[in-house]
Design an enzyme around this catalytic site. Structure first.
Site, PDB file in Angstrom:
ATOM      1  N   GLU A 138      -2.297  -2.531   0.318  1.00 17.69           N
ATOM      2  CA  GLU A 138      -2.352  -1.428  -0.635  1.00 17.69           C
ATOM      3  C   GLU A 138      -3.750  -1.031  -1.096  1.00 17.69           C
ATOM      4  O   GLU A 138      -4.004   0.148  -1.329  1.00 17.69           O
ATOM      5  CB  GLU A 138      -1.509  -1.784  -1.871  1.00 17.69           C
ATOM      6  CG  GLU A 138      -0.026  -1.849  -1.583  1.00 17.69           C
ATOM      7  CD  GLU A 138       0.727  -2.622  -2.656  1.00 17.69           C
ATOM      8  OE1 GLU A 138       0.420  -3.815  -2.845  1.00 17.69           O
ATOM      9  OE2 GLU A 138       1.603  -2.033  -3.305  1.00 17.69           O
ATOM     10  N   ARG A 185       3.144  -1.252 -13.062  1.00 15.67           N
ATOM     11  CA  ARG A 185       1.914  -1.370 -12.277  1.00 15.67           C
ATOM     12  C   ARG A 185       1.003  -0.161 -12.501  1.00 15.67           C
ATOM     13  O   ARG A 185      -0.215  -0.274 -12.383  1.00 15.67           O
ATOM     14  CB  ARG A 185       2.215  -1.560 -10.786  1.00 15.67           C
ATOM     15  CG  ARG A 185       0.991  -1.934  -9.963  1.00 15.67           C
ATOM     16  CD  ARG A 185       1.355  -2.364  -8.539  1.00 15.67           C
ATOM     17  NE  ARG A 185       1.675  -3.774  -8.443  1.00 15.67           N
ATOM     18  CZ  ARG A 185       0.808  -4.746  -8.106  1.00 15.67           C
ATOM     19  NH1 ARG A 185      -0.450  -4.459  -7.844  1.00 15.67           N
ATOM     20  NH2 ARG A 185       1.191  -5.993  -8.050  1.00 15.67           N
TER      21      ARG A 185
END
Lengths: 780, 493
Positions: free
Chosen positions: A729, A326
């Site tokens: 997030e 990621r």
């Protein structure tokens, strides 16, 4: 919540979607009646566990004398690796590299090697100190700066992303530069530490109350450790006192040990580590060394970039694979890299195994991208904001990511334009310049940084969710789903979706604890996906029941299906309206099933890791922040004078909850990049393992002026739940604007001629040392 | 001396109930007792070291005859130290009828909780603030919340709630205010002039009746652990699991809790808390105000004492350097014998102080600096508030009429094994004109005066550089510049 009789004439239900509801537990939080696991009444005879941590950084155990531990007051049992009846492994990705208790060899300072079970927690804690363990020390490495990302040991296979020929593009560029950035890790510092309470049942059964974001995984890990099938294990969690990723995999150890002890002694067993043990023995955000090369033209248009993201993963893989993946997925942030090569190096170190933390590597990738932007801006002598804007992804072209997904929903131009105007960026830039000229020691800095965050688990199979919806004969609804509540308001949002679906008031929907016994095979509540996935699954469950009710009403009242309409707290059937509860009663008498298991899987997404291509993300979430700071050039101390944020969550399910996520995410991100420093000593010991030494932001670290706006115009381009977007997030990297404002202030001491290369966390010490570096450079 | 009565139980009020305990372990914490013994589980354990505030409760006590409620950390507050107090936990907050208390309702309405775990602690801290100051400024709110960590909200919502509390109710009509008279009377009755003694051997605690009684207790048991605010000793128990018996609790002790001024010298009893001491000190010596706001959090300031800060001899205690720079004196007492020494002579080496067995710190005497002198103290930390000092410098300067340095005292914390003076720097400044050139030249002397360490708080290089720069800051501050010379959120009370 006070229950009231539903209003049968209401225009709108109370508490549907897109309304600002208070957290469902708020009244319990404030009165101390919200029950966390340590607050539950313990069954009679409950035992307490405490982990024994090793005191070597990398070593083989030559002798482990636990006799004094065993004979200490109150001690009932001492578990070691050989007492694990099943598999001594809790590796979440099945790599078999993470023991429940270390067996003969320890790989980081503080790794659990035994577990004391005693009558009281205090007795268990005191007894652990009596162990006599001897080690044969091996060479160790704790810092990734001492490693070669291309040659040294990795804990999991690395990833490479590439599009175009980056090396050639950089070589051919009119200008190029390279550098390195250090991005620190982060301790979660959930206020409620880890805890598990295991209650043995008959046969092989165990029920475990675990403070976990991933009950299904705890279930699987415990079943492996006990050597029993999953169906013997039930894991339940009503709420966590914060998770932030730190309870995605890290609760497994405590749950497994509590379960093992519970079965051995036929008594309930609770393990709640002390804060220091929790911080020493559980993983944190990965810190990175980012090497970058960039080719660009004289205008600051970036032509090619090359990244190496080397991560301190610790001694085992845990989630380091997807985390470092990621990071690469976000090495573009909002920017189009015409040619790009990016590589990860998930490095083995003799430190605790790092794990998930809000953003999951994404913020580290974005910080790398923003450093590249800063470097280019200083090289060509432009305001970094100009460089940012000119390198943004396009909307119809220049929109292919390094992983070959097309950015279809780009709204960053408008977000940044609106924030630039509302924050009065241009005027304040001039004011700050003037201030700095006249202020000898205090310097100000300003920065505006954008955010684009990819939404979906990159492991495609995790993008599924289940829910269980019951309607009782009085018309009240019982809701359960696979998502967990850690404060983010997930339970509330999903309940709002269900209330909306049935068109009943929110307080008719009972929120219930997440348990593997009701909804199986769940994904972690992570990747910001909680309300997207569980909201849809619950909606699906509610729709199944509604469909049956509609069929039933159409048949019973002899009207076409489209004449059965769910109105607030009532149903219109043809020309008459009846209370929702009355319809339910009638349906029950007619033997209509009033319970349904809902399910959802995210469409469109796919990912081929070997090729580095696919569509890992269903959509992107966007935002931007603008911060102004003052720094003291004598000491490096600073204050955040003002922050403006514009962030979007699509068509918000609950703007009050989303605002809280944005404010909280920003402060947590700011903390990561400023005062939160993890520090290991020369012996490999983490020395910042309590709030006395590890400094998360306080109320007085908030920006003095803090303007946070939730954009009211975006909506999800994909048919997400009510066109809302994820919010867990994406706000976290908004904290980057503080780091860059600090960098901007530092740069002023060298007249903005030299890129400060301010690393994170930018503690006062880092700021002062950067100032000294710049002063030294300009003196030459 | 009249014979002291001995009582073998501690008495206090818990919420609405009178409590008398005859069996109390000397190291039993209030938090464990509340949660395990009384199953009052609204009060949470977040860190067990007095840093996060999740365990915040109020303790009401008589201070100069007046009932004051202060927030404290239950995790490091010993049960045995609660004699004669009113302990108020989150369970005791009462609104009008079935309603939530104004503090609670504001927190709910302004979305001040997310995960909720820190929330009871925040509620209690805000409650204490609201009773004291129903319309607080933002700076006062921030200060009141320095000892409460929240990891979810980013605090903004909590601050919004704090601003709004008074729109939900009147502090003057709060139940604790309404019951003030009755509680005061009860607490007065509990103070029967007895010495409390509980347990024996490894499980022994003593609460002396007063300072003279303390002297006789310590004379008999010179090895006893003297506990004032327990902000340090609390951690010996919760983190290091040390046996501390026998314990002598000296917080709020008659004869040790007074603060007085005589002929320009402020005398602070060893049992006086930071909060009490600085309420006077910050008025008389304003430069100490900003420092006070950066010592611990509100809970720690309500528990910790300047006497304890000195007595434990830490090189990073925040009060010794400024007090040394001010020329403070320390009175030590054993039995009836007292001696008074310059504070700086008390610190001999790391972990070693000039204190004989059975002797205790009785008071510190702080001369108020003459108007013409210049005095400043600067603390450097990783996080501005509620953080432990990386380096702390205190400067006390007297200029001669011709603008030369007539006298200067510079003392530092965090730079050596004890709080220590910068003798070389002082020497380089003495007699010289107070100019930047003089200061620049003197800054070179720091390297000879100090060899700081690298640890988790700061590197040696940073400590050396920042400490040196503080002299320059002091110079700039004393030259009457209007330009800002430090970043701050401080607001004088």
């Amino acid at each position: 919540m006070t229950k009231h009789t539903p209003n049968l004439k209401a225009q709108k239900i109370s508490g549907g979607v897109a309304t600002d509801q208070r957290h469902d537990s708020a009244h319990k939080h404030v009165s101390g009646t919200a029950v966390y696991i340590d607050d539950m009444p313990e069954p009679a005879g409950t035992l307490h566990g405490c982990l024994g941590l090793c005191t070597a950084t990398h070593a083989t155990i030559t002798k482990m004398d636990l006799s004094a531990v065993r004979s200490a007051p109150g001690v009932v049992d001492v578990l070691t690796a050989k007492d694990v009846p099943g598999e001594n492994d809790i590796s979440p990705t099945g790599r078999h590299d993470e023991p429940v208790l270390a067996d003969g060899k320890v790989q980081f300072y503080g790794q659990p090697i035994f577990c004391v079970i005693a009558e009281t927690r205090e007795q268990a804690r005191r007894a652990t100190r009596l162990a006599k363990v001897e080690y044969k020390e091996l060479s160790f490495v704790t810092d990734i700066g001492d490693l070669d990302p291309r040659k040294d040991r990795l804990v999991t296979p690395p990833l490479t992303l590439k599009r175009g020929d980056a090396a050639a593009a950089i070589k051919a560029a009119p200008r190029r530069l390279k550098g390195q950035m250090r991005v620190g890790g982060q301790e979660h510092f959930y206020l409620e530490g880890h805890i598990a309470m295991a209650i043995p049942g008959e046969d092989e059964d165990v029920t475990i109350y675990s403070s976990t974001q991933h009950p299904s995984e705890v279930q699987h890990m415990v079943s492996h450790a006990l050597g029993v099938p999953s169906n013997a294990i039930t894991v339940e969690i009503r709420r966590m006192g914060g998770g932030f990723g730190g309870k995605e995999t890290q609760g497994n150890q405590f749950a497994a040990l509590a379960a093992i002890a519970a079965k051995r002694h036929h008594r309930a067993v609770k393990i709640r580590p002390d804060r220091d043990d929790d911080m020493i023995a559980t993983g944190k955000r990965h810190d990175f060394l980012v090497d970058y090369q960039v080719g660009f033209d004289d205008e600051g248009n970036i032509l090619g970039v090359d990244f190496m993201f080397a991560a301190r993963c610790g001694f085992s893989s845990d989630l380091s694979g997807p985390v470092t993946d990621r990071a690469l997925f976000h090495c573009d942030n909002t920017y189009f890299w015409p040619a790009v090569h990016a590589q990860s190096a998930p490095l083995y170190t003799n430190t605790v195994s790092n794990t998930a933390f809000r953003g999951f590597g994404g913020p580290q990738g974005m910080v790398g991208a923003e450093r590249v932007i800063d470097e280019v801006a200083f090289a060509v002598g432009k305001d970094p904001l100009e460089i940012r804007k000119q390198n943004f992804y396009g909307t119809s072209d220049r929109n292919i990511t390094p992983y070959h997904q097309t950015v279809e929903d780009n709204i960053i131009h408008r977000i940044v334009a609106e924030l630039e105007a509302s924050s009065d960026y241009a005027r304040r830039r001039r004011v700050i310049e003037a201030f700095n000229v006249n202020s000898r020691f205090i310097k100000r800095g300003l920065a505006l940084t954008p955010v684009k965050f990819g939404i979906s688990f990159t492991a495609t199979h995790y993008n599924q969710a289940g829910a269980l919806v019951h309607v009782y004969t009085d018309g009240s609804v019982h809701l359960n789903h696979g998502g967990t509540e850690m404060g983010q308001g997930l339970y509330l949002k999903v309940a709002q979706v269900v209330a909306e679906e049935f068109q009943i008031d929110l307080d008719q929907v009972k929120i219930t604890a997440t348990t593997t016994g009701k909804v199986p095979n769940t994904s972690a509540t992570a990747a910001s996906s909680g309300s997207d996935l569980n909201g849809k699954a619950a909606q699906n469950g509610a729709r199944q029941i509604k469909d049956r009710l509609t069929d039933f009403a159409a048949e019973k009242y002899q009207v076409p299906r489209d004449q059965v309409v769910f109105l607030p707290n009532r149903v219109r059937i043809g020309n008459q309206e009846i209370a929702f509860a009355d319809l339910i009663k009638q349906a029950y008498m007619a033997r209509i099933q009033l319970s349904a298991a809902g399910f959802y899987k995210t469409p469109k997404i796919h990912w081929n890791r070997d090729k580095g291509q696919g569509r890992p993300f269903y959509y992107f979430a966007y935002g931007a922040s603008c911060s102004e700071v003052s720094i003291d050039t004598l000491t490096g101390e600073y204050v955040v004078e003002r922050t403006d944020i514009l962030h979007e969550t699509g068509r918000s399910l609950n703007r009050a909850i989303d605002l809280g996520q944005i404010e909280g995410g920003f402060i947590q991100g700011m903390g990561w990049l400023t005062t939160e420093e993890l520090w290991w000593d020369g012996k490999g010991r983490l020395r910042t393992h309590a709030p006395s030494t590890y400094k998360i932001p306080l109320a007085s670290d908030r920006p003095k002026i803090f303007n946070v706006t939730l954009a009211d115009w975006p909506e999800a381009s994909e048919p997400t739940v009510h066109r809302s977007k994820a919010v867990g997030e994406p706000p976290f990297p908004l904290g980057m604007s503080v780091l860059h404002a600090l960098s901007d202030a530092v740069a002023s001491v060298a007249d903005h001629k030299v890129c400060p290369r301010l690393d994170a966390p930018a503690t006062p010490e880092q700021v002062l040392m950067a100032i000294e570096r710049l002063k030294a450079k300009t003196r030459v | 001396m009249a014979k002291i009565k001995i009582r073998n139980e501690i008495r206090f009020i818990l919420n609405g109930e009178d409590v008398a305990l005859t069996a109390v372990a000397p190291d039993e914490t209030l938090l464990d007792w509340l949660r395990l013994n009384r199953t009052l589980r609204g009060t949470k354990e977040g860190c067990a070291e007095g840093d996060c505030g999740a365990c915040t409760v109020l303790v009401g006590r008589l201070s100069a005859g007046r009932l004051v409620y202060e927030c404290v950390n239950a995790c490091i507050r010993f049960l045995g130290s609660l004699d004669g107090t009113h302990v108020v936990t989150v369970e005791h907050l009462r609104g009008d009828g079935e309603k939530l208390h104004p503090v609670q309702q504001a927190m709910v309405d302004f979305h001040g909780s997310q995960c909720g775990f820190c929330t009871p602690g925040f509620v209690m801290s805000l409650y204490a603030l609201w009773m004291r100051s129903p319309e607080p400024s933002d700076a006062a709110i921030e200060k009141a919340l320095q000892g409460n960590l929240c990891r979810c909200t980013g605090y903004e919502a909590i601050v919004r709630a704090a601003r709004a509390i008074s729109s939900y109710g009147k502090a003057a009509k709060d139940p604790l205010a309404a019951e003030r008279k009755a509680i005061t009377a009860k607490l007065k009755a509990m103070k029967d002039g007895s010495r409390v003694e509980i347990g024996s051997g490894k499980q022994r605690l003593v609460v002396p009746a007063n300072a003279d009684d303390l002297a006789s207790v310590l004379d008999k048991e010179p090895g006893a652990t003297v506990v004032a605010g327990s902000t340090d000793v609390g951690l010996w128990v919760t983190k290091h699991m040390r046996d501390i018996s026998p314990v002598v609790f000296i917080g709020n002790l008659d004869g040790l809790s007074t603060i007085s001024e005589d002929k320009g010298v402020i005398s602070i009893g060893a049992g006086v808390t930071y909060s009490e001491a600085f309420s006077i000190l910050a008025k008389r010596i304003p430069a100490l105000g900003p420092l006070f706001d950066r010592i611990g959090g509100e809970q720690v300031r309500n528990m910790g004492t300047i006497g304890g800060n000195i007595a434990n001899g830490s090189p990073i205690g925040d009060t010794p350097p400024p007090l040394i720079a001010l020329g403070a004196q320390l009175t030590l007492r054993r039995s009836k014998k007292r001696r008074t020494i310059p504070l700086e002579n008390f610190f001999i080496a790391y972990g070693k102080q000039d204190r004989q067995p059975g002797e205790f710190v009785e008071a510190v005497h702080v001369p108020v600096p003459a108007k013409a002198t210049k005095f400043a103290v600067y603390k450097i930390t990783k996080r501005r508030d509620e953080d432990i000092t990386a380096a702390l410098g205190a400067f006390h300067l007297t200029l001669a009429k011709d603008g030369t340095v007539a006298d200067i005292c510079i003392a530092y914390g965090g730079m050596a094994a004890t709080p220590q003076r910068a003798f070389g720097v002082e020497k380089a400044l003495l007699g010289k004109p107070w100019t930047e050139a003089t200061v620049e030249a003197a800054m070179a002397e720091y390297a000879k005066d100090f060899t700081p360490l690298t640890d988790m708080r700061a590197s040696a290089e940073y400590r050396a550089l920042a400490a040196k720069n503080l002299l320059l800051r002091f110079f700039v501050e004393t030259t009457g510049t209007k330009a800002p010379f430090q970043v701050s959120r401080y607001e004088a009370a």
